[in-house]
Design an enzyme around this catalytic site. Structure first.
Site, PDB file in Angstrom:
ATOM      1  N   HIS A 197      40.768  25.316  28.309  1.00  0.00           N
ATOM      2  CA  HIS A 197      39.886  25.741  27.215  1.00  0.00           C
ATOM      3  C   HIS A 197      39.484  27.215  27.402  1.00  0.00           C
ATOM      4  O   HIS A 197      39.573  28.019  26.470  1.00  0.00           O
ATOM      5  CB  HIS A 197      38.655  24.836  27.174  1.00  0.00           C
ATOM      6  N   GLU A 198      39.068  27.566  28.620  1.00  0.00           N
ATOM      7  CA  GLU A 198      38.659  28.950  28.892  1.00  0.00           C
ATOM      8  C   GLU A 198      39.860  29.898  28.869  1.00  0.00           C
ATOM      9  O   GLU A 198      39.754  31.027  28.387  1.00  0.00           O
ATOM     10  CB  GLU A 198      37.914  29.042  30.225  1.00  0.00           C
TER      11      GLU A 198
END
Length: 192
Positions: free
Chosen positions: A148-149
């Site tokens: 996600h990051e």
């Protein structure tokens, strides 16, 4: 210092981040501020684009997720002990395993959560906050937080994985976020 989090609609969230070197201005202060901002917002990860910096840097702490799992939930993430760390100039080497669904959210897209499919294991190379090189394998929810990051430093958002119909159904909510028509309990920065 707690920094404002950039809201959906800001162009910086769609930029591919630039690699940085150890002489990046006030890097350790920036990382310290990112940790403080992430925890203040009750997040488990924060990427530099989310604080208006188009660089390849993110922090994450999945230890807090693993620590809060009920005993029967721990079976869902075998081998995932959690991880807390800084990722600089990260590069994914491989993404492996079966896809699995998890209800994701994002500090830059508050009050929207959706089930997103991601693979269960990643191998990633990165520099830590002392610019020491690492190559590690992560799985489960830790791999998911990292992916996600990592998407943030590549100019992607979790909503990009949604089917067009679902994304269209969220259009009004997304427009309201970009216009600042939302209330959250952390500092946000909106496009004027």
């Amino acid at each position: 210092m707690v920094l404002p989090i950039v809201a959906y609609g800001n162009p910086v969230l769609r930029k591919v981040g630039k690699e940085i070197t150890p002489d990046y201005p006030e890097l350790h202060k920036l990382i310290e501020d990112m940790w403080e901002t992430m925890y203040n917002s009750k997040g488990v990860g924060l990427a530099a684009p989310q604080i208006n910096k188009d660089i390849r840097l993110f922090v994450m702490d999945s230890l807090q997720i693993i620590a809060n799992l009920e005993d029967d939930e721990k079976w869902d993430y075998p081998g995932d002990e959690g991880y807390k760390g800084v990722f600089i100039n990260a590069k994914i080497n491989s993404i492996n395993g079966d896809e699995w669904s998890y209800n994701e959210g994002c500090l830059s897209i508050p009050k929207i959560r959706e089930d997103i499919l991601r693979r269960e294991e990643i191998v990633i190379s990165f520099l830590d906050d002392n610019f020491v090189q690492h190559t590690k394998t992560f799985n489960g929810v830790t791999a998911r937080v990292i992916l996600h990051e990592y998407d943030h430093i590549d100019g992607k958002l979790f909503i990009d994985y949604l089917k067009p119909l679902k994304k269209n159904l969220l259009k009004r909510k997304l427009d309201n976020i970009s216009k600042g028509k939302i209330s959250v309990d952390y500092r946000m920065s909106f496009v004027k």
